[in-house]
Design an enzyme around this catalytic site. Structure first.
Site, PDB file in Angstrom:
ATOM      1  CG  HIS A  81      -1.788   1.211   1.312  1.00 23.45           C
ATOM      2  ND1 HIS A  81      -3.033   1.243   0.728  1.00 23.45           N
ATOM      3  CD2 HIS A  81      -1.593   2.436   1.861  1.00 23.45           C
ATOM      4  CE1 HIS A  81      -3.571   2.430   0.926  1.00 23.45           C
ATOM      5  NE2 HIS A  81      -2.728   3.176   1.606  1.00 23.45           N
ATOM      6  CB  SER A 182      -8.254   5.779   7.354  1.00 27.54           C
ATOM      7  OG  SER A 182      -8.621   5.748   6.015  1.00 27.54           O
ATOM      8  CE  LYS A 186      -8.780   2.539   3.525  1.00 26.71           C
ATOM      9  NZ  LYS A 186      -8.971   3.888   3.040  1.00 26.71           N
TER      10      LYS A 186
HETATM   11  N1  URA Z   1      -5.509   7.094   2.676  1.00 29.74           N
HETATM   12  C1  URA Z   1      -6.533   6.507   3.352  1.00 29.74           C
HETATM   13  O1  URA Z   1      -7.058   5.482   2.929  1.00 29.74           O
HETATM   14  N2  URA Z   1      -6.956   7.084   4.477  1.00 29.74           N
HETATM   15  C2  URA Z   1      -6.419   8.215   4.987  1.00 29.74           C
HETATM   16  O2  URA Z   1      -6.842   8.681   6.025  1.00 29.74           O
HETATM   17  C3  URA Z   1      -5.351   8.810   4.283  1.00 29.74           C
HETATM   18  C4  URA Z   1      -4.912   8.230   3.128  1.00 29.74           C
END
Ligand code: URA
Length: 435
Positions: A81, A182, A186
């Site tokens: 990521h 955040s 994921k």
């Molecule tokens: N990317 C994300 O998925 N969330 C964030 O808060 C910042 C960048």
């Protein structure tokens, strides 16, 4: 327990319990807690922050708000990521390399927003390429080819969808614990065994300084490790655009060239380091062996063949690999020339991203359309000496934009100097490991 009490506690910088964090996350996701109270809590978090334990709890609560996937590929799955940058086509290079070396890469990616690009938009510049795979097809392709890149499938982290939209509207994005929860919610929900994070640092990135980026990286690695995943982070430079291209089709062409062994130094180094970290995470060898394996997958063409296989499996036209004429081509190309003699001492990265967006390569809102042919090709970079009138770059667009005004603005991204301010060649600034 009431949301009023929880907001008050955080306003007074007190630590929230795991139960309180679970309760707020579930309550906001279900709609029981309204936006105005959640906004107040997010703002209190921006000012008072969260402890590492609170951040880990929030991440887990968010991850569990939707599907918790377990990719059944039959092997060790590694995800990668990037926190987002300008000209960042690294995934298109390191994912095929890792797959060519025997790692399974089920990669869910996003679209670009604002001045940063997204892998899904880039891949859509390949005619026919399907980026919305169902979960079974996604995993089936990973089983066959070792990699698949798709937009999010299933109901993944609905809490983040709501909280992120609210943060965007309430100026509460730039909080390290909120960014960490955040991103990591994921990553954890998508179920990879190993997670390699590319935390960008510099003018074109979210994190502008190394200490800030390092803090975010350490927190994400810690949260991933606590959740039982093998997790590491690379801090990589985003003080100038990565490689020589910015824009969707242009970046895919550069990624293909990189897999043919023709990448500029910065792009090559970052892509090989990310791929090697993916191999290391999967237990493929020592750090040095993993670098050699990654380099070999480029030189023997096996990584390029993996990309071709993925394009085929996802319905894309594989002829793009050998003939760039199959990519969308901009109707207009505007050459930009140096205005004086001198060394190029800097290229403003964020401004470059914004200009690329104005050319049509990015979108101002998630819903707006995109010009896949648009973007910028740099012919000169930081450290080069140029003479007045020499070509610096070419702007590409098929959109109805004010090219004269954009060209003028673009000339301002170059910073000239009389002396060569040789930049410290540190593309990979640091690697932080959680295992
Ligand atoms: N990317 C994300 O998925 N969330 C964030 O808060 C910042 C960048």
């Amino acid at each position: 327990m009431t949301i009023y009490e929880i907001i008050t506690k955080k306003k007074r910088n007190a630590e929230l319990s795991t139960e309180e964090i679970n309760w707020v996350t579930a309550g906001y996701t279900s709609g029981a807690i309204p936006d105005y109270q959640m906004s107040a809590l997010l703002m209190a978090i921006c000012f008072s922050s969260l402890s590492d334990r609170e951040t880990a709890d929030l991440t887990m609560a968010m991850a569990h708000s939707g599907d918790m996937l377990k990719p059944d590929t039959g092997g060790f799955n590694v995800d990668k990521h990037s926190t987002g940058g300008v000209g960042d086509k690294t995934t298109l290079i390191c994912a095929p390399i890792a797959a060519a070396c025997g790692v399974f890469v089920p990669k869910m990616s996003g679209r670009g927003l604002g001045h940063t690009g997204g892998t899904i938009d880039k891949l859509e510049s390949i005619a026919g390429f399907r980026t919305a795979l169902g979960y079974d097809e996604f995993i089936g392709n990973v089983r066959k080819a070792g990699l698949a890149i798709s937009g999010q499938t299933g109901e993944l982290v609905p809490a983040d969808k709501k909280i992120y939209a609210l943060r965007n509207a309430t100026a509460t994005v730039d909080s390290i614990p909120l960014i960490c929860s955040s991103i990591m919610s994921k990553k954890l929900a998508s179920g990879a065994d190993g997670i390699v994070l590319d935390v960008k640092v510099g003018d074109g990135a979210f994190m502008k300084t190394v200490p800030e980026a390092e803090k975010l990286a350490r927190l994400m690695v810690e949260v991933g490790t606590r959740a039982g995943r093998k997790c590491s982070a690379l801090l990589t430079d985003m003080s100038k655009p990565l490689g020589r291209t910015v824009g969707n089709a242009l970046e895919v062409m550069e990624a293909i060239e990189a897999l043919k062994g023709n990448a500029p130094k910065d792009l090559h180094e970052i892509s090989v380091s990310a791929a090697a970290e993916m191999l290391f995470t999967a237990g493929k060898g020592t750090a040095a062996e993993c670098i050699s394996m990654a380099e070999k997958a480029i030189s023997d063409g096996s990584a390029l063949e993996k990309l071709r296989e993925m394009i085929n499996l996802q319905g894309g036209d594989p002829r793009v690999i050998d003939d760039y004429g199959f990519f969308p081509k901009a109707k207009t190309q505007r050459e930009i020339f140096a205005e004086k003699d001198g060394y190029i001492c800097g290229i403003s990265c964020e401004k470059t991203g914004i200009i690329s967006m104005k050319l049509g390569a990015g979108r101002l809102t998630k819903e707006s359309g995109i010009d896949l042919s648009a973007g910028i090709v740099f012919e000169k970079t930081v450290g080069d000496y140029v003479k007045k009138g020499e070509k610096l770059a070419v702007l590409h667009t098929s959109s109805e934009c004010d090219l004269a005004e954009i060209s003028e603005e673009f000339r301002g991204v170059f910073r000239y100097g009389e002396k060569q301010e040789v930049p410290e060649e540190k593309n990979v600034i640091k690697i932080i490991k959680g295992y």
